[in-house]
Design a protein around this motif. Structure first.
Motif, PDB file in Angstrom:
ATOM      1  N   ASN A 244       0.855  -1.178   0.000  1.00  0.00           N
ATOM      2  CA  ASN A 244       0.000   0.000   0.000  1.00  0.00           C
ATOM      3  C   ASN A 244       0.894   1.232   0.000  1.00  0.00           C
ATOM      4  O   ASN A 244       1.481   1.581   1.014  1.00  0.00           O
ATOM      5  CB  ASN A 244      -0.913  -0.005   1.224  1.00  0.00           C
ATOM      6  N   ALA A 245       1.024   1.872  -1.149  1.00  0.00           N
ATOM      7  CA  ALA A 245       1.866   3.056  -1.290  1.00  0.00           C
ATOM      8  C   ALA A 245       1.003   4.306  -1.316  1.00  0.00           C
ATOM      9  O   ALA A 245      -0.227   4.237  -1.366  1.00  0.00           O
ATOM     10  CB  ALA A 245       2.681   2.940  -2.582  1.00  0.00           C
ATOM     11  N   SER A 246       1.655   5.456  -1.282  1.00  0.00           N
ATOM     12  CA  SER A 246       0.926   6.720  -1.375  1.00  0.00           C
ATOM     13  C   SER A 246       0.113   6.790  -2.663  1.00  0.00           C
ATOM     14  O   SER A 246      -0.960   7.384  -2.704  1.00  0.00           O
ATOM     15  CB  SER A 246       1.896   7.901  -1.324  1.00  0.00           C
ATOM     16  N   GLU A 247       0.623   6.160  -3.716  1.00  0.00           N
ATOM     17  CA  GLU A 247      -0.027   6.234  -5.015  1.00  0.00           C
ATOM     18  C   GLU A 247      -1.185   5.269  -5.174  1.00  0.00           C
ATOM     19  O   GLU A 247      -2.021   5.450  -6.075  1.00  0.00           O
ATOM     20  CB  GLU A 247       0.999   5.961  -6.124  1.00  0.00           C
ATOM     21  N   GLY A 248      -1.248   4.227  -4.341  1.00  0.00           N
ATOM     22  CA  GLY A 248      -2.337   3.267  -4.472  1.00  0.00           C
ATOM     23  C   GLY A 248      -2.075   1.996  -3.687  1.00  0.00           C
ATOM     24  O   GLY A 248      -0.980   1.756  -3.195  1.00  0.00           O
ATOM     25  N   PHE A 249      -3.109   1.177  -3.555  1.00  0.00           N
ATOM     26  CA  PHE A 249      -3.027  -0.111  -2.879  1.00  0.00           C
ATOM     27  C   PHE A 249      -2.929  -1.172  -3.979  1.00  0.00           C
ATOM     28  O   PHE A 249      -3.860  -1.357  -4.753  1.00  0.00           O
ATOM     29  CB  PHE A 249      -4.286  -0.339  -2.039  1.00  0.00           C
ATOM     30  N   PHE A 250      -1.803  -1.889  -4.036  1.00  0.00           N
ATOM     31  CA  PHE A 250      -1.538  -2.730  -5.193  1.00  0.00           C
ATOM     32  C   PHE A 250      -1.603  -4.231  -4.916  1.00  0.00           C
ATOM     33  O   PHE A 250      -1.975  -4.990  -5.811  1.00  0.00           O
ATOM     34  CB  PHE A 250      -0.166  -2.402  -5.778  1.00  0.00           C
ATOM     35  N   GLY A 251      -1.184  -4.687  -3.736  1.00  0.00           N
ATOM     36  CA  GLY A 251      -1.084  -6.121  -3.538  1.00  0.00           C
ATOM     37  C   GLY A 251      -1.312  -6.561  -2.109  1.00  0.00           C
ATOM     38  O   GLY A 251      -1.080  -5.792  -1.168  1.00  0.00           O
ATOM     39  N   ILE A 252      -1.754  -7.808  -1.947  1.00  0.00           N
ATOM     40  CA  ILE A 252      -2.018  -8.397  -0.637  1.00  0.00           C
ATOM     41  C   ILE A 252      -1.500  -9.833  -0.641  1.00  0.00           C
ATOM     42  O   ILE A 252      -1.711 -10.580  -1.606  1.00  0.00           O
ATOM     43  CB  ILE A 252      -3.527  -8.412  -0.308  1.00  0.00           C
ATOM     44  N   GLN A 253      -0.847 -10.230   0.428  1.00  0.00           N
ATOM     45  CA  GLN A 253      -0.406 -11.615   0.585  1.00  0.00           C
ATOM     46  C   GLN A 253      -1.624 -12.456   0.961  1.00  0.00           C
ATOM     47  O   GLN A 253      -2.077 -12.447   2.091  1.00  0.00           O
ATOM     48  CB  GLN A 253       0.676 -11.713   1.656  1.00  0.00           C
ATOM     49  N   ASP A 254      -2.142 -13.193  -0.009  1.00  0.00           N
ATOM     50  CA  ASP A 254      -3.385 -13.946   0.220  1.00  0.00           C
ATOM     51  C   ASP A 254      -3.140 -15.370   0.689  1.00  0.00           C
ATOM     52  O   ASP A 254      -4.064 -16.040   1.143  1.00  0.00           O
ATOM     53  CB  ASP A 254      -4.241 -13.962  -1.051  1.00  0.00           C
ATOM     54  N   ASP A 255      -1.898 -15.863   0.572  1.00  0.00           N
ATOM     55  CA  ASP A 255      -1.565 -17.229   0.970  1.00  0.00           C
ATOM     56  C   ASP A 255      -0.421 -17.180   1.983  1.00  0.00           C
ATOM     57  O   ASP A 255       0.684 -16.765   1.648  1.00  0.00           O
ATOM     58  CB  ASP A 255      -1.149 -18.029  -0.265  1.00  0.00           C
ATOM     59  N   PRO A 256      -0.660 -17.596   3.228  1.00  0.00           N
ATOM     60  CA  PRO A 256       0.384 -17.520   4.255  1.00  0.00           C
ATOM     61  C   PRO A 256       1.649 -18.309   3.910  1.00  0.00           C
ATOM     62  O   PRO A 256       2.735 -17.987   4.387  1.00  0.00           O
ATOM     63  CB  PRO A 256      -0.301 -18.101   5.497  1.00  0.00           C
ATOM     64  N   SER A 257       1.524 -19.329   3.069  1.00  0.00           N
ATOM     65  CA  SER A 257       2.673 -20.156   2.718  1.00  0.00           C
ATOM     66  C   SER A 257       3.444 -19.623   1.520  1.00  0.00           C
ATOM     67  O   SER A 257       4.453 -20.198   1.120  1.00  0.00           O
ATOM     68  CB  SER A 257       2.218 -21.595   2.419  1.00  0.00           C
ATOM     69  N   ASP A 258       2.977 -18.519   0.940  1.00  0.00           N
ATOM     70  CA  ASP A 258       3.581 -17.949  -0.264  1.00  0.00           C
ATOM     71  C   ASP A 258       3.830 -16.470  -0.025  1.00  0.00           C
ATOM     72  O   ASP A 258       2.884 -15.716   0.245  1.00  0.00           O
ATOM     73  CB  ASP A 258       2.640 -18.156  -1.457  1.00  0.00           C
ATOM     74  N   ARG A 259       5.090 -16.046  -0.099  1.00  0.00           N
ATOM     75  CA  ARG A 259       5.401 -14.634   0.138  1.00  0.00           C
ATOM     76  C   ARG A 259       4.980 -13.730  -1.011  1.00  0.00           C
ATOM     77  O   ARG A 259       5.054 -12.497  -0.899  1.00  0.00           O
ATOM     78  CB  ARG A 259       6.898 -14.459   0.393  1.00  0.00           C
ATOM     79  N   SER A 260       4.514 -14.292  -2.122  1.00  0.00           N
ATOM     80  CA  SER A 260       4.033 -13.485  -3.242  1.00  0.00           C
ATOM     81  C   SER A 260       2.770 -12.725  -2.853  1.00  0.00           C
ATOM     82  O   SER A 260       2.004 -13.158  -1.995  1.00  0.00           O
ATOM     83  CB  SER A 260       3.745 -14.365  -4.461  1.00  0.00           C
ATOM     84  N   LEU A 261       2.559 -11.613  -3.534  1.00  0.00           N
ATOM     85  CA  LEU A 261       1.384 -10.787  -3.293  1.00  0.00           C
ATOM     86  C   LEU A 261       0.412 -10.919  -4.459  1.00  0.00           C
ATOM     87  O   LEU A 261       0.822 -10.977  -5.629  1.00  0.00           O
ATOM     88  CB  LEU A 261       1.793  -9.317  -3.138  1.00  0.00           C
ATOM     89  N   LEU A 262      -0.865 -10.967  -4.133  1.00  0.00           N
ATOM     90  CA  LEU A 262      -1.920 -10.995  -5.146  1.00  0.00           C
ATOM     91  C   LEU A 262      -2.113  -9.583  -5.685  1.00  0.00           C
ATOM     92  O   LEU A 262      -2.380  -8.652  -4.924  1.00  0.00           O
ATOM     93  CB  LEU A 262      -3.222 -11.508  -4.528  1.00  0.00           C
ATOM     94  N   LEU A 263      -1.964  -9.399  -7.011  1.00  0.00           N
ATOM     95  CA  LEU A 263      -2.178  -8.086  -7.615  1.00  0.00           C
ATOM     96  C   LEU A 263      -3.672  -7.790  -7.618  1.00  0.00           C
ATOM     97  O   LEU A 263      -4.468  -8.568  -8.162  1.00  0.00           O
ATOM     98  CB  LEU A 263      -1.624  -8.070  -9.040  1.00  0.00           C
TER      99      LEU A 263
END
Length: 472
Positions: A244-263
């Motif tokens: 979540n940056a000043s410019e917008g909210f872009f990604g969320i970690q939706d899977d606790p076992s995966d450090r990737s973020l859901l766009l």
């Protein structure tokens, strides 16, 4: 894309690039230029001064203050009602929804959630506009429902003086039943240690036994993970990253076992990506839409949003780990910088700071590199500067003081983190032996051309290698 173009077709920017005539992505990408903050700054300044229909059609009263650019100590990102409601707040609700989906036994709404905001208190820019950290703006306009489960009170969380703010939050929360934490890892560590000391306990688990999750973002979490595991020795403690940056909210970690973020694709943001080549500043680099990205490739991210940012180069680099759903990791920045403690120290700041320190001390710097040093037993750290002097200063301490003062003048976020050394200590200067940087480049087959040792790094790989060579 079409929705944003329709919304802004009568603005100055929309008329300039004939938004009403654009029907497809190819026309959009050919007609509308890629923008940096420096290029949009004159338009944003006019908006701050009360002009309407410049970059966006609705009135813009709020501006998120974040780290500076080449020309300014701070930049001001427009925060419209549309971006607040359809992006930032939606991202917050989705974060909680995804967390509850993964943890159906959570007691999230039966306890209190502690939110630690930013360092820039909402304030008047002029009679037309207010500014502040994005977190402060979000808290200022938060839905009443969220306030039922959030602590501390708004008057405390919006305090401007950080030392007093930490004390006030500690006094207000140490004896509450807290279930969740939200904030930047570096600052949250400061608060956690203060709460533990206030309660006279050994760990945060002893203070808040029902604590179950930390929603974090802003800086990389990995350097802090060991700190948190030591202070919160609960095997069931969960950590969830958001982008979540000043410019917008872009990604969320939706899977606790995966450090990737859901766009997040339904927040009113149109995404484009520029592949990062060996020469990332080449003018012939072409942006591609989301549908054309591939996994395993580093991209610079462009955004077009309902706050009037058109094909805006946010400065982050990402790498997709999966498609459909699109998931990614943040791999760095388009330019070298340090953001270990939220200071966002840029190369331009460093070069100007070195120059001012040389002017004050009579030194001459041949080459340098800097990286963060995390103190494992404390919730703070410092920058280590490895410097090869052509002419050394009479006092390294005096040089460090001059450099520190210059960086605080150049960068408002660095200044905030240095305040009373709450998070960031004074820089440490290490003199390099003669020709160290030359020898390092030679060892790595990078002599000649445009090759140089990166001035700033967010990790210690390069500086540790150099320090080993320096000792040898």
């Amino acid at each position: 894309m079409r929705h944003l173009l329709r919304s802004a077709r009568t603005t100055e920017w929309g008329k300039k690039y004939c938004f009403g005539e654009i029907r497809d992505y190819r026309t959009f990408s050919e007609r509308v230029p890629v923008s940096s903050y420096e290029e949009l700054a004159p338009y944003i300044k006019r908006m701050i001064n009360g002009e309407r229909n410049v970059l966006w059609h609705s009135r813009v009263k709020w501006y998120a203050k974040s780290s500076g650019t080449t020309n300014d100590r701070s930049k001001f990102i427009p925060v419209t009602c549309e971006i607040l409601n359809c992006c930032h707040y939606k991202g917050g609700f989705d974060t909680v929804a995804l967390y509850l989906r993964n943890n159906p036994q959570s007691r999230f709404f039966s306890k209190k959630g502690l939110v630690l905001g930013g360092s820039h208190k909402p304030s008047l820019l002029n009679s037309h506009a207010h500014c502040g950290d994005l977190s402060a703006i979000l808290l200022q306009k938060l839905h009443p429902f969220a306030n039922l489960v959030r602590i501390p009170p708004k008057e405390i969380i919006l305090m401007d003086e950080w030392e007093e703010k930490i004390k006030a939050i500690t006094e207000n929360t140490w004896n509450k039943d807290v279930v969740s934490l939200s904030g930047i890892p570096s600052w949250m560590l400061v608060l956690i240690k203060a709460v533990i000391n206030k309660a006279g306990k050994e760990t945060l688990t002893d203070v808040w036994p029902n604590l179950e999750v930390f929603f974090h973002g802003g800086v990389g979490f990995e350097p802090y993970r060991a700190h948190y595991q030591k202070l919160i020795p609960d095997g069931n403690m969960r950590y969830m990253e958001t982008y979540n940056a000043s410019e917008g909210f872009f990604g969320i970690q939706d899977d606790p076992s995966d450090r990737s973020l859901l766009l997040m694709l339904d927040y009113g943001i149109f995404y484009e990506f520029i592949p990062i080549s060996e020469q990332p500043d080449k003018k012939d680099n072409k942006a591609i839409p989301l549908e054309d990205v591939k996994t395993g490739v580093n991209y610079s991210m462009l955004i077009t949003t309902s706050s009037g940012l058109w094909r805006y180069q946010i400065g982050d680099t990402v790498c997709f780990t999966s498609l459909f759903p699109h998931k990614f990791i943040i791999t760095g920045r388009t330019k070298h910088y340090i953001n270990a403690f939220g200071e966002e120290l840029m190369v331009d700041n460093a070069e100007k700071g070195i120059g001012k320190a040389c002017d004050k001390t009579g030194a001459f710097v041949k080459a340098y590199t800097a990286a963060p040093l995390f103190l494992l037993d404390k919730s703070k750290g410092r920058h280590q500067w490895l410097i090869e002097f052509e002419k050394a200063p009479s006092s390294l301490d005096a040089f460090a003081v001059s450099l520190d003062e210059a960086l605080q003048q150049l960068n408002s976020d660095y200044e905030a983190k240095r305040y009373k050394e709450i998070s960031l200590q004074r820089p440490e200067i290490i003199p390099a032996r003669e020709n160290l940087f030359f020898d390092w480049l030679k060892k790595n087959n990078n002599l000649g051309g445009q090759h140089k040792v990166p001035s700033l790094s967010n990790n210690r790989d390069i500086i540790n290698d150099l320090l080993n060579m320096n000792e040898q």
